[in-house]
Design a protein around this motif. Structure first.
Motif, mmCIF file in Angstrom:
data_model
loop_
_atom_site.group_PDB
_atom_site.id
_atom_site.type_symbol
_atom_site.label_atom_id
_atom_site.label_comp_id
_atom_site.label_asym_id
_atom_site.label_seq_id
_atom_site.Cartn_x
_atom_site.Cartn_y
_atom_site.Cartn_z
ATOM 1 N N HIS A 8 82.653 38.712 42.494
ATOM 2 C CA HIS A 8 83.602 39.721 42.017
ATOM 3 C C HIS A 8 83.063 40.450 40.802
ATOM 4 C CE1 HIS A 8 86.849 39.958 44.743
ATOM 5 N NE2 HIS A 8 87.683 40.421 43.863
ATOM 6 N N ARG A 318 93.569 30.019 36.573
ATOM 7 C CA ARG A 318 93.332 29.718 37.979
ATOM 8 C C ARG A 318 94.639 29.874 38.747
ATOM 9 N NH1 ARG A 318 90.876 23.952 39.492
ATOM 10 N NH2 ARG A 318 89.112 24.812 38.289
ATOM 11 N N ALA A 333 86.635 27.689 47.292
ATOM 12 C CA ALA A 333 86.912 28.954 46.598
ATOM 13 C C ALA A 333 87.967 28.740 45.520
ATOM 14 C CB ALA A 333 87.390 30.004 47.584
ATOM 15 N N TYR A 334 87.631 29.110 44.287
ATOM 16 C CA TYR A 334 88.549 29.021 43.153
ATOM 17 C C TYR A 334 88.921 30.442 42.749
ATOM 18 C CZ TYR A 334 86.944 24.184 42.791
ATOM 19 O OH TYR A 334 86.634 22.875 43.049
ATOM 20 N N CYS A 335 90.195 30.775 42.836
ATOM 21 C CA CYS A 335 90.653 32.127 42.512
ATOM 22 C C CYS A 335 91.226 32.167 41.092
ATOM 23 C CB CYS A 335 91.716 32.587 43.506
ATOM 24 S SG CYS A 335 91.113 32.654 45.203
ATOM 25 N N TYR A 336 90.837 33.197 40.354
ATOM 26 C CA TYR A 336 91.284 33.375 38.972
ATOM 27 C C TYR A 336 91.880 34.760 38.803
ATOM 28 C CZ TYR A 336 88.478 29.235 37.883
ATOM 29 O OH TYR A 336 87.955 27.971 37.852
ATOM 30 N N SER A 337 92.790 34.870 37.853
ATOM 31 C CA SER A 337 93.386 36.162 37.523
ATOM 32 C C SER A 337 93.211 36.413 36.034
ATOM 33 C CB SER A 337 94.870 36.168 37.880
ATOM 34 O OG SER A 337 95.480 37.377 37.486
ATOM 35 N N GLU A 344 91.530 40.160 39.810
ATOM 36 C CA GLU A 344 91.275 38.852 40.417
ATOM 37 C C GLU A 344 89.773 38.613 40.552
ATOM 38 O OE1 GLU A 344 93.500 39.218 44.030
ATOM 39 O OE2 GLU A 344 95.283 38.306 43.148
ATOM 40 N N HIS A 345 89.363 37.367 40.337
ATOM 41 C CA HIS A 345 87.961 36.967 40.428
ATOM 42 C C HIS A 345 87.879 35.675 41.224
ATOM 43 C CE1 HIS A 345 87.443 39.952 37.283
ATOM 44 N NE2 HIS A 345 88.385 39.337 36.601
ATOM 45 N N VAL A 346 86.747 35.476 41.883
ATOM 46 C CA VAL A 346 86.582 34.307 42.741
ATOM 47 C C VAL A 346 85.295 33.570 42.370
ATOM 48 C CG1 VAL A 346 86.363 33.461 45.100
ATOM 49 C CG2 VAL A 346 87.782 35.466 44.626
#
Length: 398
Positions: A8, A318, A333-337, A344-346
């Motif tokens: 991302h 997270r 996959a770890y999703c972050y905001s 959003e970042h992965v």
């Protein structure tokens, strides 16, 4: 060797932001697997890493993409290398880089952020200075909820005469204070965003005196105030604070409100630009320091405030974790905001990262045409494919 792939468009933040290193769990050192990324067209961006590899190892096709190394196993192994990133030891539980120094140590000639916070709690002024490498501007700031007529008189005497109040969007909406020029917020994110001006109705006359303006400032800072309590226009200038503060916009409005909030006071500030008493120009840094010394006022830089906040605040959160089956293998996959703008970042991870030592990492900037459509005008998709294959191989051995 454990492995991780970061996907991302957060190149500048991941490489330079210590707080995001912490968020992804890489604390002390990392092994960065980087393909040299040149800017071939406007759709692709470079990671800011220079001269890691010799350009002679990379062949271009007729469209300008770097495919030679990917089409040749020998070239591929020679060009995709690892780079040791030496990072300074942690201070307590936070990563600090050599470039930033100690976040709690003020820049030379400035007061510490803690001293400024103590002054604000006591109802005193603080001088806030922006980038000294550009056009210097110093502002007198204090907590709006502690303002007195004497304070406003001091601001008028030493400042531009314009008394502004930094406020969050929800307070401006509650008091029905629209922006003077709504398009400015979209066209120029660096510009201050003024709302229509106001005077409080109760207990004031013309609204221009120090006493009247102090009452208006106090009314703006009160959660009990209503829109009908104010005359519009007036003599006090509310300013819209951008969510995220100095981490989003390094301006005096954001700095003043951040400092007041960090001091544990209601998050509304009062501020005024400091000008030369002779010609009305902006005060020089030398004169700002003389004023601070004469009145025993803390003087802080916005740069120091940014470092102070970055040390203490978690900038991403997270939001979810999921298994991610891919053509390369099974990943997590770890999703972050982002707390600043919601982006959003992965983080795509293979294997156990352990203590974060000796981890193969790919920092990838999103490229729609290259990643999704396989454009031949860039090599972004091919870089990502190679990185995922190498990470799958390394992660499977962990």
């Amino acid at each position: 060797m454990d492995s991780a792939s970061f996907a991302h468009p957060l190149i500048s933040h991941v490489i330079t932001s210590s707080s995001l290193h912490r968020s992804y769990g890489i604390h002390h050192s990392a092994r960065l697997g980087l393909w040299k990324n040149k800017v071939w067209n406007s759709a692709c961006c470079a990671a800011g890493v220079e001269d890691l590899f010799d350009d002679s190892n990379l062949k271009r096709n007729e469209n300008g993409s770097l495919l030679g190394a990917l089409n040749n196993n020998e070239s591929s192994s020679a060009s995709f290398e690892t780079l040791d990133a030496e990072l300074t030891p942690e201070t307590t539980d936070f990563f600090v880089s050599d470039a930033e120094g100690d976040p709690d140590c003020p820049s030379k000639g400035y007061s510490s952020i803690e001293r400024a916070l103590n002054a604000l709690r006591q109802g005193k002024f603080v001088i806030v200075v922006d980038d000294e490498n550009g056009d210097i501007e110093g502002n007198l700031i204090m907590a709006a909820s502690l303002t007195s007529p004497k304070d406003i008189a001091f601001m008028i005497k030493h400042g531009s005469g314009i008394v502004s109040v930094g406020m969050k969007e929800e307070d401006l909406q509650r008091l029905n204070l629209p922006l003077m020029s709504p398009e400015t917020e979209d066209e120029d994110s660096s510009a201050p965003t003024f709302t229509i001006t106001v005077d409080v109705k109760s207990g004031t006359s013309t609204g221009v005196s120090a006493a009247d303006r102090a009452k208006t400032v106090l009314a703006l800072s009160s959660p009990e105030s209503k829109s009908e309590d104010f005359r519009k226009p007036g003599h006090v200038f509310p300013l819209k604070y951008r969510n995220g503060g100095v981490l989003r916009r390094a301006g005096h409005t954001e700095a003043s409100l951040d400092l007041v909030a960090l001091a544990g006071l209601p998050p509304i500030s009062v501020l005024s630009a400091l000008v030369d008493e002779n010609d009305g120009s902006m005060q020089s840094l030398l004169n700002l320091r003389k004023l601070a010394s004469e009145y025993t006022l803390p003087i802080v830089s916005i740069t120091d405030l940014i470092r102070y906040r970055r040390k203490r605040e978690k900038l991403v959160e997270r939001t979810s974790v999921s298994r991610l089956p891919t053509k390369w293998g099974l990943f997590q996959a770890y999703c972050y905001s982002s707390k600043l703008d919601g982006t959003e970042h992965v983080a795509v991870v293979k294997g156990d990262m352990g203590d974060g030592q000796d981890v193969l990492v790919r920092v990838h900037s999103e490229c729609l045409t290259g990643d999704i459509f396989g454009s031949a005008r860039c090599d972004c998709g091919n870089q990502l494919d190679l990185a995922m294959r190498l990470i799958e191989e390394a992660g499977s051995r962990s």
